[in-house]
Design a protein around this motif. Structure first.
Motif, PDB file in Angstrom:
ATOM      1  N   LEU A 162      50.693  40.763  29.301  1.00  0.00           N
ATOM      2  CA  LEU A 162      49.725  41.818  29.882  1.00  0.00           C
ATOM      3  C   LEU A 162      48.347  41.890  29.642  1.00  0.00           C
ATOM      4  O   LEU A 162      47.387  42.553  30.248  1.00  0.00           O
ATOM      5  CB  LEU A 162      50.249  43.295  29.649  1.00  0.00           C
ATOM      6  N   THR A 163      47.871  41.206  28.482  1.00  0.00           N
ATOM      7  CA  THR A 163      46.442  41.449  27.929  1.00  0.00           C
ATOM      8  C   THR A 163      45.834  40.601  29.293  1.00  0.00           C
ATOM      9  O   THR A 163      45.796  39.402  29.408  1.00  0.00           O
ATOM     10  CB  THR A 163      46.329  40.276  26.713  1.00  0.00           C
ATOM     11  N   PRO A 164      44.795  41.183  29.736  1.00  0.00           N
ATOM     12  CA  PRO A 164      43.910  40.776  30.607  1.00  0.00           C
ATOM     13  C   PRO A 164      42.908  39.803  30.392  1.00  0.00           C
ATOM     14  O   PRO A 164      42.024  39.853  29.535  1.00  0.00           O
ATOM     15  CB  PRO A 164      43.283  41.928  31.509  1.00  0.00           C
ATOM     16  N   LYS A 165      42.795  38.591  31.165  1.00  0.00           N
ATOM     17  CA  LYS A 165      41.790  37.627  31.088  1.00  0.00           C
ATOM     18  C   LYS A 165      40.917  37.647  32.321  1.00  0.00           C
ATOM     19  O   LYS A 165      41.337  36.852  33.265  1.00  0.00           O
ATOM     20  CB  LYS A 165      42.607  36.275  30.675  1.00  0.00           C
ATOM     21  N   TRP A 166      39.897  38.533  32.425  1.00  0.00           N
ATOM     22  CA  TRP A 166      39.176  38.672  33.576  1.00  0.00           C
ATOM     23  C   TRP A 166      38.439  37.417  34.162  1.00  0.00           C
ATOM     24  O   TRP A 166      38.320  37.535  35.354  1.00  0.00           O
ATOM     25  CB  TRP A 166      38.081  40.082  33.357  1.00  0.00           C
ATOM     26  N   ASP A 167      38.227  36.498  33.302  1.00  0.00           N
ATOM     27  CA  ASP A 167      37.528  35.548  33.693  1.00  0.00           C
ATOM     28  C   ASP A 167      38.376  34.338  34.695  1.00  0.00           C
ATOM     29  O   ASP A 167      37.784  33.842  35.577  1.00  0.00           O
ATOM     30  CB  ASP A 167      36.937  34.833  32.773  1.00  0.00           C
ATOM     31  N   LYS A 168      39.724  34.790  34.665  1.00  0.00           N
ATOM     32  CA  LYS A 168      40.866  34.010  35.310  1.00  0.00           C
ATOM     33  C   LYS A 168      40.662  34.164  36.765  1.00  0.00           C
ATOM     34  O   LYS A 168      40.845  33.680  37.800  1.00  0.00           O
ATOM     35  CB  LYS A 168      42.165  34.221  34.970  1.00  0.00           C
ATOM     36  N   LEU A 169      39.829  35.577  37.203  1.00  0.00           N
ATOM     37  CA  LEU A 169      39.682  36.044  38.530  1.00  0.00           C
ATOM     38  C   LEU A 169      38.651  35.116  39.186  1.00  0.00           C
ATOM     39  O   LEU A 169      38.644  35.056  40.559  1.00  0.00           O
ATOM     40  CB  LEU A 169      39.503  37.486  38.672  1.00  0.00           C
ATOM     41  N   LEU A 170      38.085  34.387  38.678  1.00  0.00           N
ATOM     42  CA  LEU A 170      36.934  33.567  39.397  1.00  0.00           C
ATOM     43  C   LEU A 170      37.535  32.061  39.504  1.00  0.00           C
ATOM     44  O   LEU A 170      36.777  31.437  40.218  1.00  0.00           O
ATOM     45  CB  LEU A 170      35.764  33.140  38.331  1.00  0.00           C
ATOM     46  N   GLU A 171      38.738  31.927  39.392  1.00  0.00           N
ATOM     47  CA  GLU A 171      39.389  30.761  39.422  1.00  0.00           C
ATOM     48  C   GLU A 171      40.174  30.791  40.899  1.00  0.00           C
ATOM     49  O   GLU A 171      40.860  31.530  40.916  1.00  0.00           O
ATOM     50  CB  GLU A 171      40.342  30.192  38.230  1.00  0.00           C
ATOM     51  N   THR A 172      39.964  29.956  41.876  1.00  0.00           N
ATOM     52  CA  THR A 172      40.825  29.760  43.017  1.00  0.00           C
ATOM     53  C   THR A 172      42.108  29.669  42.831  1.00  0.00           C
ATOM     54  O   THR A 172      42.884  30.209  43.459  1.00  0.00           O
ATOM     55  CB  THR A 172      40.184  28.392  43.820  1.00  0.00           C
ATOM     56  N   SER A 173      42.426  28.909  41.617  1.00  0.00           N
ATOM     57  CA  SER A 173      44.045  28.460  41.597  1.00  0.00           C
ATOM     58  C   SER A 173      44.832  29.692  41.281  1.00  0.00           C
ATOM     59  O   SER A 173      45.955  29.908  41.568  1.00  0.00           O
ATOM     60  CB  SER A 173      44.228  27.571  40.591  1.00  0.00           C
ATOM     61  N   VAL A 174      44.057  30.787  40.801  1.00  0.00           N
ATOM     62  CA  VAL A 174      44.631  31.941  40.380  1.00  0.00           C
ATOM     63  C   VAL A 174      45.127  33.026  41.837  1.00  0.00           C
ATOM     64  O   VAL A 174      46.449  33.206  41.937  1.00  0.00           O
ATOM     65  CB  VAL A 174      43.951  33.089  39.449  1.00  0.00           C
ATOM     66  N   TRP A 175      44.133  32.803  42.523  1.00  0.00           N
ATOM     67  CA  TRP A 175      44.507  33.492  44.093  1.00  0.00           C
ATOM     68  C   TRP A 175      45.699  32.661  44.646  1.00  0.00           C
ATOM     69  O   TRP A 175      46.408  33.370  45.227  1.00  0.00           O
ATOM     70  CB  TRP A 175      43.235  33.705  44.585  1.00  0.00           C
ATOM     71  N   VAL A 176      45.598  31.502  44.750  1.00  0.00           N
ATOM     72  CA  VAL A 176      46.425  30.498  45.381  1.00  0.00           C
ATOM     73  C   VAL A 176      48.099  30.959  44.930  1.00  0.00           C
ATOM     74  O   VAL A 176      49.055  31.094  45.362  1.00  0.00           O
ATOM     75  CB  VAL A 176      46.066  29.155  45.214  1.00  0.00           C
ATOM     76  N   ASP A 177      47.885  30.864  43.425  1.00  0.00           N
ATOM     77  CA  ASP A 177      49.262  31.336  42.813  1.00  0.00           C
ATOM     78  C   ASP A 177      49.786  32.631  43.249  1.00  0.00           C
ATOM     79  O   ASP A 177      50.914  32.748  43.492  1.00  0.00           O
ATOM     80  CB  ASP A 177      49.132  31.219  41.164  1.00  0.00           C
ATOM     81  N   ALA A 178      48.869  33.509  43.327  1.00  0.00           N
ATOM     82  CA  ALA A 178      49.333  34.995  43.550  1.00  0.00           C
ATOM     83  C   ALA A 178      49.845  34.886  44.949  1.00  0.00           C
ATOM     84  O   ALA A 178      51.002  35.542  45.178  1.00  0.00           O
ATOM     85  CB  ALA A 178      48.078  35.786  43.583  1.00  0.00           C
ATOM     86  N   ALA A 179      49.210  34.119  45.789  1.00  0.00           N
ATOM     87  CA  ALA A 179      49.561  34.000  47.495  1.00  0.00           C
ATOM     88  C   ALA A 179      50.873  33.492  47.456  1.00  0.00           C
ATOM     89  O   ALA A 179      51.905  34.100  48.376  1.00  0.00           O
ATOM     90  CB  ALA A 179      48.645  33.367  48.328  1.00  0.00           C
ATOM     91  N   SER A 180      51.153  32.360  46.709  1.00  0.00           N
ATOM     92  CA  SER A 180      52.401  31.691  46.781  1.00  0.00           C
ATOM     93  C   SER A 180      53.524  32.581  46.299  1.00  0.00           C
ATOM     94  O   SER A 180      54.679  32.543  46.981  1.00  0.00           O
ATOM     95  CB  SER A 180      52.004  30.466  46.165  1.00  0.00           C
TER      96      SER A 180
END
Length: 589
Positions: A270-288
């Motif tokens: 659960l530890t948040p890594k906020w810098d990850k939100l700037l990566e496109t791959s994170v949003w693609v993985d969330a959508a998938s």
């Protein structure tokens, strides 16, 4: 037994435009639902069937891994946003379409946009590919389930015939863990269950494992007798298969929380890594993740909702089942990561070094390894693999029911009185198609089918489905259909999502996947280029039926090209002609 009473609804079914000439525009029609089509005996039968389909093995193995890989707690932000604007609207759309038109994934396109009927055939082929590998994973779980009925679990020690000199039991001995070290659980999975050491890859998959063949035969036997009578039988079975996993998850959650080092896994999860939100791959993985978790586009929601009463509140069903699905994924993360924290504590390494296993390896290596070294190991192993079997069976019920409903509704003259025989033939085809996954290199085939047999194909199908409904059938007509069932029109939010946001959500996944293809590997095997080509052929073999049908439809239709397009884009049957034996319409005086 299905309900025998009829349900009546008074509402305005008149959609806008010239294509509605079949409606009585001067009177409000009444729809009477008769007994010609099976119906769920109880509302809970339907809800449990939908939840059972949506909540599958991927909720347990994929979501926790994707979550920690993409920023831990921070990943919940793109996940929730993708669910709200993409996943749930598509989920709601399919439930509404199936309930209103009361037919399967093939014939429904005659009522929406006939030129896209190839989508229905593509869905059925993709569902077949899923059945070829998904049930083999359940067969692996059944093998483990049977192997768990012993006082000492067979993957506890390195003293078995299948173990090698690299086998390292770090739970009982103080050892240095190296890159060549293999745990007893890993060698049990790879060298005893799969026997993958006898395969050189996809070029030589080896012989068929008779033990796994027997397990798969038992799985398909259960599947057949659960589906052969339709929702009258499957609606009863899901009361066990859809609820038992939650009981087991709760037991495992409590046990995991009491393990030494469990807190390390939870913090890592659960530890948040906020810098990850700037990566496109994170949003693609969330959508998938949200798309494959909720399962729109597979034709299952169309099939299951087609057996609902016409006035059923499908909007509430969509919200409730989506919430249950997402919360199950989130809670599963605690079940998995409390155990990973325990293993990291025992190994004396970081949690990320233990959490490198993904997919089936997480369920067949990492978690069983931890269970084997707990007090009461036999009990928890039996519970865990029973949960896996029931989670898998529910999704299999849904996937095959999508094929059954689609084909039987498309060819009712031949199949309406032969359901038992058709289901038997389908199960036999699925069993024979699974034989390649039962070989000693079957895990390589499973990975290939999982990556290419579904993947982009089903996302592209979902994209075309959303476009066809919102743009060609018309958002206003679709909204009127929902108003006819629920008594009110969907709000602006849902309309904007259906017309623009949800299709963009799917297009985003497709483009990102094509622009950033990931290498396909399993264990130490890197899939060679020729296997990737085979994978693309498998993926195209389902999607190709969409353009083939479009061309054939235009060729078969008489008239000029403009006239042909006009005919092919217009619903072939207006509502009064739809299901003549199931819908009666009469004007209200």
């Amino acid at each position: 037994m299905p309900q025998q009473d009829s349900t009546a609804l008074t509402g305005n079914l008149c959609a806008q435009g010239a294509s509605n000439s079949g409606y009585n525009t001067n009177a409000v029609p009444v729809i009477l639902q008769t007994d010609s089509r099976d119906r769920w005996s109880k509302k809970m039968d339907f809800l449990l069937s939908v939840i059972g389909f949506a909540v599958d093995l991927g909720n347990v193995w994929r979501f926790p891994y994707v979550c920690y890989q993409n920023g831990g707690g921070a990943f919940l932000i793109p996940y929730i946003l993708m669910a709200i604007f993409g996943g749930v609207p598509l989920f709601y759309m399919e439930l509404a379409l199936g309930q209103f038109h009361r037919t399967g994934a093939i014939s429904i396109w005659s009522h929406i946009c006939p030129i896209f009927k190839g989508i229905g055939f593509a869905i059925c082929i993709i569902a077949l590919y899923v059945s070829f590998y998904y049930n083999t994973i359940i067969a692996w779980a059944l093998f483990y389930f049977y192997s768990s009925f012993t006082s000492t679990l067979p993957w506890t020690s390195c003293n078995n015939p299948w173990n090698t000199e690299n086998c390292t039991d770090y739970f009982k001995n103080t050892v240095n863990w190296t890159n060549s070290s293999r745990s007893p659980a890993e060698e049990f999975y790879t060298r005893n269950v799969l026997q993958i050491q006898h395969s050189d890859g996809l070029r030589n998959v080896g012989g068929i494992r008779w033990q796994l063949t027997l397990c798969l035969f038992l799985i398909f036997t259960i599947v057949y007798f659960s589906l052969w009578k339709g929702v009258k039988t499957s609606g009863k079975v899901v009361w066990v298969t859809a609820t038992l996993p939650y009981v087991v998850l709760f037991i495992l959650l409590v046990r995991g929380a009491t393990l030494e080092g469990a807190w390390r896994g939870v913090i890592f999860y659960l530890t948040p890594k906020w810098d990850k939100l700037l990566e496109t791959s994170v949003w693609v993985d969330a959508a998938s993740q949200i798309f494959f978790s909720l399962g729109p586009g597979f034709g299952v929601l169309l099939a299951l909702s087609s057996y609902n009463p016409f006035t059923n509140n499908c909007y509430r069903d969509a919200i409730v089942t989506s919430l249950v699905n997402c919360l199950t994924s989130f809670v599963s993360g605690f079940v998995i990561f409390t155990v990973l924290g325990y293993m990291a504590q025992k190994r004396g390494v970081k949690v990320e070094d233990v959490a490198k296993d993904t997919g089936p390896s997480l369920l067949f290596i990492t978690y069983p390894e931890a269970i084997a070294n707990m007090p009461g190991a036999t009990f928890f192993a039996i519970m865990f693999f029973m949960m896996m079997i029931t989670l898998g069976l529910d999704s299999t019920f849904g996937g095959l029911e999508a094929i059954i409903t689609a084909v039987m509704d498309e060819y009712p003259d031949y199949l309406s009185q032969r359901r038992e025989l058709f289901v038997l033939c389908l199960v036999v085809v699925c069993f024979l198609g699974s034989l390649s996954t039962l070989t000693q290199g079957g895990a390589y085939v499973v990975k290939l089918l999982e990556e290419f047999g579904v993947g982009c194909s089903i996302i592209a199908v979902g994209f075309l489905e959303a476009i066809a409904v919102s743009w060609f059938y018309g958002i206003q007509r679709f909204s009127n259909d929902i108003k006819a069932m629920l008594g009110y029109t969907p709000g602006l939010f849902w309309k904007v999502c259906w017309v623009a946001i949800s299709p963009a959500f799917l297009a985003y996944i497709i483009v990102s996947s094509l622009l950033n293809p990931q290498p396909v590997t399993l264990f130490d095997y890197n899939y060679p280029p020729w296997t990737i080509s085979v994978g693309y052929i498998i993926g195209a073999s389902s999607f190709v039926w969409i353009p083939i049908y479009i061309v054939c439809k235009l060729v078969w239709t008489p008239g000029s090209l403009k006239q042909r397009l006009a005919v092919c884009l217009k619903p072939e049957r207006t509502l009064p002609d739809l299901h003549r034996d199931g819908l009666g319409m009469a004007p209200v005086p």
